[in-house]
Design an enzyme around this catalytic site. Structure first.
Site, PDB file in Angstrom:
ATOM      1  N   LYS A 209      33.204  27.627  32.940  1.00 59.80           N
ATOM      2  CA  LYS A 209      33.418  28.196  34.196  1.00 59.80           C
ATOM      3  C   LYS A 209      32.480  29.573  34.342  1.00 59.80           C
ATOM      4  CE  LYS A 209      36.538  31.272  36.990  1.00 59.80           C
ATOM      5  NZ  LYS A 209      37.484  32.193  37.051  1.00 59.80           N
TER       6      LYS A 209
ATOM      7  N   GLY B  47      42.749  39.276  41.194  1.00 56.17           N
ATOM      8  CA  GLY B  47      43.896  40.066  40.659  1.00 56.17           C
ATOM      9  C   GLY B  47      44.429  40.909  41.662  1.00 56.17           C
TER      10      GLY B  47
ATOM     11  N   ALA C 158      41.295  33.160  42.398  1.00 62.15           N
ATOM     12  CA  ALA C 158      41.369  34.443  42.694  1.00 62.15           C
ATOM     13  C   ALA C 158      41.898  34.957  43.750  1.00 62.15           C
ATOM     14  CB  ALA C 158      39.963  35.271  42.585  1.00 62.15           C
ATOM     15  N   GLY C 159      42.972  35.892  43.814  1.00 63.73           N
ATOM     16  CA  GLY C 159      43.663  36.194  44.832  1.00 63.73           C
ATOM     17  C   GLY C 159      45.044  35.736  45.093  1.00 63.73           C
TER      18      GLY C 159
ATOM     19  N   ASN D 120      45.570  33.420  37.171  1.00 60.99           N
ATOM     20  CA  ASN D 120      46.178  34.074  35.920  1.00 60.99           C
ATOM     21  C   ASN D 120      47.012  35.055  36.370  1.00 60.99           C
ATOM     22  OD1 ASN D 120      44.190  35.523  32.877  1.00 60.99           O
ATOM     23  ND2 ASN D 120      46.415  35.167  33.334  1.00 60.99           N
ATOM     24  N   THR D 121      46.617  36.199  37.041  1.00 58.83           N
ATOM     25  CA  THR D 121      47.240  37.266  37.158  1.00 58.83           C
ATOM     26  C   THR D 121      48.558  37.009  37.813  1.00 58.83           C
ATOM     27  OG1 THR D 121      45.260  38.760  37.439  1.00 58.83           O
ATOM     28  CG2 THR D 121      47.364  39.795  38.094  1.00 58.83           C
TER      29      THR D 121
END
Length: 260
Positions: A102, A163, A189-190, A211-212
């Site tokens: 990635k 994040g 993301a987001g 992830n976050t």
């Protein structure tokens, strides 16, 4: 059945949810949340995570085994094309010739937005070097198409800043990217909660990487389970085709043939 499978770089997966391996309190929580997510692809920040380069430290691969999961090395923390390429080559050595990576090349430390010019440069180099590149980018349909054209195996536009948990900020750009793509499109993301994941999948995304949203939840394992269900539900809703939006009410039951 093919509608339920995700194919990236010639390999097929049952889960359309990809998860990160950072930000958990320990490796035990990493393992439990990963299992609860049902994910088969786990992304690993090579510059921040030990996968064997530091023998004295805990090894992430003891918690998420390469025999069970596809490890997706990423270039998080890289701010130049050269650093990103170097990191991918190091990952290939550490993982015995592993080609799937990635790519992300960041533009600045405050927004963590991708530097699209450097990203395109690094992508071209990595593709020529034999890598299968999944690439993190902005939600710009033009750059997304250019990344596909240089040979990236999948394009991963952000939904919002890394994040942030803000959800899908520009669904129309994401939709445009999807409509013009010939490679898998995965939101990266987001995403903040399960409804964000469902919306992304209802747009027609091939998958989501997060992830976050899981690791920063009060109960990461439970959130991982929720995200698994949301991705599955969103995909089914996309395949089913939603009803048309209407400005005015429409009776749920027809009145034709009633007696009074």
């Amino acid at each position: 059945m093919s509608d339920n499978l995700l194919t990236i770089a010639g390999k097929t997966y049952h889960s359309r949810l990809l998860v990160g391996s950072g930000k958990y309190k320990d490796l035990a929580e990493t393992r439990e949340a990963t299992e609860a997510s049902g994910a088969e692809i786990i992304t690993v920040a090579i510059r921040r995570t030990n996968i064997g380069q530091n023998p004295e430290e805990e090894n992430l691969l003891d918690a998420v085994s390469p025999q069970k999961y596809t490890i997706l090395p990423n270039t998080a923390g890289c701010y130049t094309a050269e650093d990103a390429v170097r990191t991918c080559r190091m990952a290939r050595e550490l993982l015995d010739g592993h080609k799937l990576v990635k790519l992300e090349v960041l533009g600045d430390q405050k927004t963590l937005y991708p530097d699209t010019i450097a990203t395109l440069k690094a992508a071209e180099t990595l593709v020529k070097d034999g890598f299968d590149v999944m690439v993190y980018t902005t939600d710009d349909p033009i750059i997304a198409k250019q990344l596909e054209e240089v040979g990236c195996a999948a394009v991963m536009p952000l939904a919002a800043p890394i994040g942030s948990g803000l959800g899908i900020r520009n669904p129309y750009n994401i939709l445009t990217i999807i409509e013009n793509a010939n490679v898998p499109i995965l939101v990266d993301a987001g995403v903040g909660t399960a409804s964000d994941a469902a919306i992304a999948m209802e747009l027609g995304c091939d998958g989501i990487l997060m992830n976050t949203a899981i690791a920063a939840a009060k109960d990461p394992v439970l959130m991982a389970s929720a995200m698994k269900k949301a991705v599955e539900a969103g995909r089914e809703a996309f395949l089913a085709g939603r009803m048309p939006r209407k400005r005015f009410a429409s009776a749920s039951s027809p009145i034709d043939g009633t007696f009074f």
